[in-house]
Design an enzyme around this catalytic site. Structure first.
Site, PDB file in Angstrom:
ATOM      1  N   GLU A  23     -63.559   0.197 -51.764  1.00  0.00           N
ATOM      2  CA  GLU A  23     -62.620  -0.438 -52.686  1.00  0.00           C
ATOM      3  C   GLU A  23     -63.149  -0.368 -54.128  1.00  0.00           C
ATOM      4  O   GLU A  23     -64.362  -0.221 -54.327  1.00  0.00           O
ATOM      5  CB  GLU A  23     -62.442  -1.916 -52.302  1.00  0.00           C
ATOM      6  CG  GLU A  23     -61.957  -2.148 -50.868  1.00  0.00           C
ATOM      7  CD  GLU A  23     -60.458  -1.904 -50.683  1.00  0.00           C
ATOM      8  OE1 GLU A  23     -59.876  -1.101 -51.440  1.00  0.00           O
ATOM      9  OE2 GLU A  23     -59.884  -2.499 -49.762  1.00  0.00           O
ATOM     10  N   ASP A  40     -64.143   5.127 -41.191  1.00  0.00           N
ATOM     11  CA  ASP A  40     -64.189   3.669 -41.221  1.00  0.00           C
ATOM     12  C   ASP A  40     -63.625   3.034 -39.954  1.00  0.00           C
ATOM     13  O   ASP A  40     -63.030   3.714 -39.110  1.00  0.00           O
ATOM     14  CB  ASP A  40     -63.439   3.141 -42.457  1.00  0.00           C
ATOM     15  CG  ASP A  40     -62.095   3.850 -42.702  1.00  0.00           C
ATOM     16  OD1 ASP A  40     -61.539   4.432 -41.749  1.00  0.00           O
ATOM     17  OD2 ASP A  40     -61.606   3.822 -43.840  1.00  0.00           O
ATOM     18  N   HIS A  76     -58.812   3.567 -53.311  1.00  0.00           N
ATOM     19  CA  HIS A  76     -59.919   3.576 -52.351  1.00  0.00           C
ATOM     20  C   HIS A  76     -59.926   4.863 -51.530  1.00  0.00           C
ATOM     21  O   HIS A  76     -58.897   5.494 -51.301  1.00  0.00           O
ATOM     22  CB  HIS A  76     -59.956   2.307 -51.481  1.00  0.00           C
ATOM     23  CG  HIS A  76     -58.967   2.202 -50.372  1.00  0.00           C
ATOM     24  ND1 HIS A  76     -58.384   0.997 -50.016  1.00  0.00           N
ATOM     25  CD2 HIS A  76     -58.471   3.108 -49.509  1.00  0.00           C
ATOM     26  CE1 HIS A  76     -57.581   1.188 -48.994  1.00  0.00           C
ATOM     27  NE2 HIS A  76     -57.609   2.471 -48.668  1.00  0.00           N
ATOM     28  N   ASN A 109     -54.943   1.543 -54.394  1.00  0.00           N
ATOM     29  CA  ASN A 109     -55.848   1.095 -55.464  1.00  0.00           C
ATOM     30  C   ASN A 109     -56.956   2.114 -55.724  1.00  0.00           C
ATOM     31  O   ASN A 109     -57.939   1.805 -56.391  1.00  0.00           O
ATOM     32  CB  ASN A 109     -56.447  -0.269 -55.109  1.00  0.00           C
ATOM     33  CG  ASN A 109     -57.241  -0.231 -53.806  1.00  0.00           C
ATOM     34  OD1 ASN A 109     -57.338   0.817 -53.163  1.00  0.00           O
ATOM     35  ND2 ASN A 109     -57.796  -1.355 -53.414  1.00  0.00           N
TER      36      ASN A 109
END
Ligand code: GLP
Length: 246
Positions: free
Chosen positions: A143, A67, A138, A136
């Site tokens: 996400e 990313d 990810h 979370n």
């Protein structure tokens, strides 16, 4: 899934580096999927020291990063381009033309996503995908969502992610709100996935990801479906796992 738990950061980093270095030794034309964040720093340090001892060469290796932020100049100290140069690329003999990251400054983001997927396809399968884990759930910057996207795409970063990454910037406002990320489909297509997680603050999400239901609300839970997943944890990150032997 093969889960290994380590007492020290050094041992964990060494184990992950051994997997990566071992692959490059046995397969000089390996295709590596690389991750950023705090977790892989020790792994890259170890890989660089293995390389400096002349154990192997990256001349024929190809790498794809997971990313990159959208709109952050590539030479910004917190861009993932800078991170990779600083922690790995500047210290090894990987040709720059074989080290790919998505271009978060592309004028046509949709075209850039297609280009990145085509480059990955052309390189063949990713042999080893290194992954960290967000608080979370990810992976990359995928996400939690109602549906996960297969290929490279633009993401609105979750509030939790912005907060977690604010530590790298002067203020929360400076954290880019969007990123380009490889999709979960591409990640799951890798031959081998090495998930590395450290710290008590990740213990709950490690438990959900590895032992909870497989759901897009926790993107990392999809890793449970992968036939060759290696999970490397420190004791703190593993503390909520029941029934997993070290
Ligand atoms: C970042 C990255 C992820 C990384 C995760 C955890 O936002 N996009 O690839 O795995 O968050 O980072 P850290 O290892 O610093 O906790």
């Amino acid at each position: 899934m093969n889960t290994l738990i380590f007492d020290t950061d050094d041992k964990l980093g060494e184990a992950a580096a051994n997997i990566l270095s071992g692959l490059v030794q046995t397969k000089p034309r390996a295709v590596l999927g690389l991750a950023t964040g705090g977790t892989p720093v020790g792994i890259y340090n170890q890989v660089v020291s293995d390389f400096k001892r002349g154990m192997f060469s990256f001349r024929e290796v190809t790498t794809f990063n997971l990313d990159e932020y959208v709109g952050l100049p590539v030479d910004h100290p917190e861009s993932y381009h800078s991170y990779m140069r600083h922690h790995l690329f500047d210290h090894i003999d990987l040709p720059a033309a074989q080290a790919y990251l998505p271009d978060g400054n592309a004028s046509d983001i949709a075209a850039e996503c297609r280009r990145y997927d085509e480059l990955i396809d052309r390189a063949g399968q990713i042999d080893l995908q290194l992954l960290g884990l967000g608080h979370n759930g990810h992976i990359g910057f995928n996400e939690p969502a109602h549906a996960l996207i297969r290929g490279t795409h633009v993401v609105e970063l979750a509030e939790e992610t912005l907060q977690a990454n604010a530590r790298y910037f002067q203020s929360l406002d400076e954290v880019p709100k969007q990123a380009l990320t490889m999709g979960v489909g591409t990640i799951l297509k890798a031959k081998m996935i090495v998930l590395v997680v450290k710290g008590a603050d990740k213990a709950a999400i490690v438990q959900s990801a590895l032992q909870g239901p497989i759901t897009t609300d926790c993107p990392a839970s999809l890793l449970q479906t992968h036939p060759h997943l290696i999970v490397l944890l420190d004791r703190a990150a593993a503390e909520k796992l029941g029934g997993t032997s070290p």
